[in-house]
Design a protein around this motif. Structure first.
Motif, mmCIF file in Angstrom:
data_model
loop_
_atom_site.group_PDB
_atom_site.id
_atom_site.type_symbol
_atom_site.label_atom_id
_atom_site.label_comp_id
_atom_site.label_asym_id
_atom_site.label_seq_id
_atom_site.Cartn_x
_atom_site.Cartn_y
_atom_site.Cartn_z
ATOM 1 N N ILE A 98 90.995 45.022 5.323
ATOM 2 C CA ILE A 98 89.783 44.206 5.419
ATOM 3 C C ILE A 98 89.921 42.937 4.577
ATOM 4 C CG2 ILE A 98 87.313 44.145 4.882
ATOM 5 C CD1 ILE A 98 87.242 47.142 5.564
ATOM 6 N N THR A 99 90.515 43.076 3.401
ATOM 7 C CA THR A 99 90.709 41.922 2.522
ATOM 8 C C THR A 99 91.585 40.866 3.183
ATOM 9 O OG1 THR A 99 90.454 43.270 0.526
ATOM 10 C CG2 THR A 99 91.610 41.170 0.295
ATOM 11 N N GLU A 100 92.630 41.293 3.868
ATOM 12 C CA GLU A 100 93.505 40.341 4.550
ATOM 13 C C GLU A 100 92.766 39.627 5.669
ATOM 14 O OE1 GLU A 100 96.355 37.931 6.082
ATOM 15 O OE2 GLU A 100 96.186 38.843 4.093
ATOM 16 N N ASN A 101 91.934 40.349 6.405
ATOM 17 C CA ASN A 101 91.152 39.697 7.455
ATOM 18 C C ASN A 101 90.171 38.692 6.860
ATOM 19 O OD1 ASN A 101 90.282 39.678 10.412
ATOM 20 N ND2 ASN A 101 88.336 40.100 9.375
ATOM 21 N N ASP A 102 89.528 39.061 5.760
ATOM 22 C CA ASP A 102 88.599 38.145 5.094
ATOM 23 C C ASP A 102 89.336 36.910 4.568
ATOM 24 O OD1 ASP A 102 86.597 39.933 5.618
ATOM 25 O OD2 ASP A 102 86.560 40.793 3.587
ATOM 26 N N ARG A 103 90.556 37.119 4.058
ATOM 27 C CA ARG A 103 91.330 35.998 3.528
ATOM 28 C C ARG A 103 91.569 34.947 4.595
ATOM 29 N NH1 ARG A 103 96.055 33.815 3.688
ATOM 30 N NH2 ARG A 103 96.757 35.293 5.272
ATOM 31 N N TRP A 132 82.955 51.031 15.953
ATOM 32 C CA TRP A 132 81.633 50.975 15.325
ATOM 33 C C TRP A 132 81.687 50.409 13.902
ATOM 34 C CZ3 TRP A 132 81.935 53.562 10.801
ATOM 35 C CH2 TRP A 132 82.914 54.558 10.691
ATOM 36 N N LEU A 133 82.881 50.272 13.325
ATOM 37 C CA LEU A 133 83.016 49.979 11.908
ATOM 38 C C LEU A 133 82.395 48.638 11.510
ATOM 39 C CD1 LEU A 133 84.195 50.850 9.169
ATOM 40 C CD2 LEU A 133 86.327 49.732 9.811
ATOM 41 N N LEU A 134 82.648 47.572 12.263
ATOM 42 C CA LEU A 134 82.152 46.250 11.900
ATOM 43 C C LEU A 134 80.633 46.213 11.856
ATOM 44 C CD1 LEU A 134 84.503 43.781 13.817
ATOM 45 C CD2 LEU A 134 84.409 44.222 11.373
ATOM 46 N N LYS A 135 79.997 46.709 12.901
ATOM 47 C CA LYS A 135 78.526 46.675 12.955
ATOM 48 C C LYS A 135 77.919 47.539 11.863
ATOM 49 C CE LYS A 135 74.458 45.883 14.854
ATOM 50 N NZ LYS A 135 73.605 46.674 13.984
ATOM 51 N N THR A 136 78.441 48.735 11.685
ATOM 52 C CA THR A 136 77.889 49.645 10.682
ATOM 53 C C THR A 136 78.040 49.089 9.277
ATOM 54 O OG1 THR A 136 78.373 51.563 12.092
ATOM 55 C CG2 THR A 136 77.999 51.984 9.756
ATOM 56 N N SER A 137 79.228 48.584 8.964
ATOM 57 C CA SER A 137 79.472 48.089 7.607
ATOM 58 C C SER A 137 78.650 46.843 7.296
ATOM 59 C CB SER A 137 80.960 47.808 7.412
ATOM 60 O OG SER A 137 81.420 46.842 8.336
ATOM 61 N N SER A 138 78.385 46.011 8.287
ATOM 62 C CA SER A 138 77.608 44.790 8.048
ATOM 63 C C SER A 138 76.148 45.094 7.743
ATOM 64 C CB SER A 138 77.700 43.857 9.257
ATOM 65 O OG SER A 138 77.127 44.461 10.404
ATOM 66 N N ASP A 139 75.652 46.249 8.173
ATOM 67 C CA ASP A 139 74.256 46.629 7.943
ATOM 68 C C ASP A 139 74.062 47.459 6.682
ATOM 69 O OD1 ASP A 139 73.632 45.344 10.289
ATOM 70 O OD2 ASP A 139 73.693 47.154 11.510
ATOM 71 N N MET A 140 75.136 47.727 5.948
ATOM 72 C CA MET A 140 75.074 48.646 4.806
ATOM 73 C C MET A 140 74.903 47.914 3.477
ATOM 74 S SD MET A 140 77.978 51.542 5.452
ATOM 75 C CE MET A 140 77.578 53.080 6.295
ATOM 76 N N ASP A 143 76.826 50.011 -2.086
ATOM 77 C CA ASP A 143 77.126 51.384 -2.509
ATOM 78 C C ASP A 143 77.369 52.290 -1.317
ATOM 79 O OD1 ASP A 143 76.875 50.617 -5.114
ATOM 80 O OD2 ASP A 143 74.860 51.416 -5.400
ATOM 81 N N ASP A 144 76.567 52.128 -0.258
ATOM 82 C CA ASP A 144 76.765 52.930 0.955
ATOM 83 C C ASP A 144 78.088 52.572 1.623
ATOM 84 O OD1 ASP A 144 74.327 54.184 0.577
ATOM 85 O OD2 ASP A 144 73.230 52.720 1.793
ATOM 86 N N TYR A 145 78.423 51.294 1.576
ATOM 87 C CA TYR A 145 79.672 50.831 2.178
ATOM 88 C C TYR A 145 80.883 51.436 1.476
ATOM 89 C CZ TYR A 145 83.433 47.528 3.330
ATOM 90 O OH TYR A 145 84.622 46.962 3.725
ATOM 91 N N THR A 146 80.888 51.383 0.152
ATOM 92 C CA THR A 146 82.008 51.950 -0.599
ATOM 93 C C THR A 146 82.080 53.462 -0.420
ATOM 94 O OG1 THR A 146 80.609 52.046 -2.586
ATOM 95 C CG2 THR A 146 82.032 50.118 -2.317
ATOM 96 N N HIS A 147 80.922 54.109 -0.298
ATOM 97 C CA HIS A 147 80.912 55.564 -0.067
ATOM 98 C C HIS A 147 81.495 55.884 1.304
ATOM 99 C CE1 HIS A 147 79.750 59.714 -0.483
ATOM 100 N NE2 HIS A 147 79.009 59.655 0.600
#
Length: 416
Positions: A98-103, A132-140, A143-147
């Motif tokens: 994810i970090t590489e994509n953000d970079r 589903w990962l992108l949509k779910t993570s953007s709404d979190m 703390d919920d994201y890291t969990h």
């Protein structure tokens, strides 16, 4: 006593009697309540207790409902994570992908290193595997994201451990059946594997060396100069018939029998690994139809890994994953590590991924594509409708007939 005194005494007695009588009436007013008053107070108390019980039950139900939702969510994330090590990245973390994509969004520079390109390809594979990962993570919340990432990682590592345990026994059985070593490979004891075991040593031997030579065996076991085993050498088990053509090292590479067996054991089923001869010939299609008929009658059918993660084609990273698992199963290591002596598993995995994902030219790309098609036939059978080209589909009779009918109709219209 005079009459007046008597009258006075009587009057005093009457007054005292009257006062005592009033006091007694006052005492009776403060005494025990009437039955009707008792029943009202009791009912009021019971009603209050019922309300409190109802409130507590409602709170308990809410807590239990929340706990059930949390458990279902936990199980979902863990199960979804089980495919990550297998088809996305064996050693790179989700955070690194994810970090590489953000970079790439933050950095305007076009140039990227090979490692960064590999990470980004892994990120693209991740979002295809978990749509589903992108949509779910953007709404979190954070703390919920890291969990969630922690649970995905838990599932990924758990699946890798399960596959390691499964292949530990299976690989010993396959080696014993095919190579018939003496003594046999112990399915439970890894200390007797590795280069001290003649059969395992043959399969682990670098492709450019001849294991049949006593000098080679001694050199590898003593880690002598020229015989150091590193990730820069492809092991023999990757090759067809476990032998490499030194004049053409690509010939037969990634066609080793035990590699295909390991792949099928993990992604389809251990029983499917028993027979890997031929190109499938629709056997898996027949088996899937049989399973589907059973399911239609209400019998629960266990899905294999490829079905669960909706894999219909063999991918480069899944081959690299199995290659690392087979190499570890043949070795004498008793616990999963990234380094075995001079052999680096991380670099080994990357070398295999780069072979498929970074071919040097068009001809090399075509050879890679043919190799992946061969793998898909081996694992999933010949029935691969979605792999047909548009040109091939257009020449099939249904489409050809539709085209001919349209042409005849057009010709008839033009003639009138």
């Amino acid at each position: 006593m005079s009459l007046a005194q008597d009258e006075h005494g009587m009057l005093n007695g009457d007054d005292t009697s009257s006062i005592n009588s009033e006091d007694q009436r006052g005492d009776r007013d403060d005494g025990p309540k009437r039955p009707s008053e008792l029943s009202q107070e009791s009912l009021h108390l019971q009603a209050r207790q019922r309300r409190k019980i109802a409130q507590l039950e409602e709170k308990l139900e809410t807590l239990e409902s929340g706990r059930a939702v949390k458990e279902r969510q936990t199980n979902y994330y863990v199960s979804q994570g089980r495919g990550i090590r297998r088809v996305v990245a064996l050693y790179d973390s989700i955070e690194e992908l994810i970090t590489e994509n953000d970079r790439r969004y933050d950095d305007n520079e076009d140039a990227a290193t090979i490692d960064q390109e590999r990470l980004h390809a892994g990120y693209n594979t991740l979002v295809r595997t978990l749509p589903w990962l992108l949509k779910t993570s953007s709404d979190m919340e954070h703390d919920d994201y890291t969990h969630m990432l922690k649970l995905l990682r838990q599932g990924a590592d758990g699946a890798r451990g399960d596959d390691t345990s499964k292949l530990k026994t299976l690989v010993a059985d396959w080696v014993n059946r095919e190579l018939k070593p003496n003594p046999m490979v112990d399915p439970d004891d890894k200390h007797t594997r590795g280069f001290i075991n003649d059969a395992c040593g043959k399969l682990l031997c670098p492709a450019e060396l001849d294991w049949n030579s006593p000098v080679t065996k001694a050199g590898i076991r003593d880690r002598s100069e020229g015989y150091i085993v590193t990730d820069l050498s492809f092991p023999a088990f990757l090759y067809e018939k476990y032998t490499a053509n030194l004049d053409n090292l690509e010939e037969g590479l990634f066609r080793g029998k035990i590699l295909v067996q390991g792949y099928k054991a993990v992604f389809t089923s251990p029983s499917s690994a028993k027979n890997i001869e031929g190109d499938g010939d629709g056997a898996d299609v027949i088996e899937n139809n049989r399973r589907a008929r059973k399911a239609a009658w209400g019998i629960k059918v266990k899905k294999h890994v490829a079905q669960i993660i909706k894999m219909e084609k063999v991918t480069p990273r899944s081959i690299a994953y199995i290659a690392c698992q087979i190499r570890f199963a043949l070795s004498s290591l008793t616990s999963w590590r990234t380094v075995d002596g001079d052999f680096d598993y991380v670099q080994f995995w990357r070398s295999i991924v780069d072979f498929f994902e970074r071919p040097p030219g068009r001809e090399a790309r075509r050879r890679v594509d043919r190799l992946l098609e061969w793998w898909t036939r081996k694992v999933f059978g010949r029935s691969r409708r979605e792999g047909l080209s548009d040109a091939a589909k257009s020449n099939m009779s249904v489409n050809a007939l539709a085209r001919q009918r349209a042409q005849i109709d057009d010709a008839s219209f033009d003639s009138t």
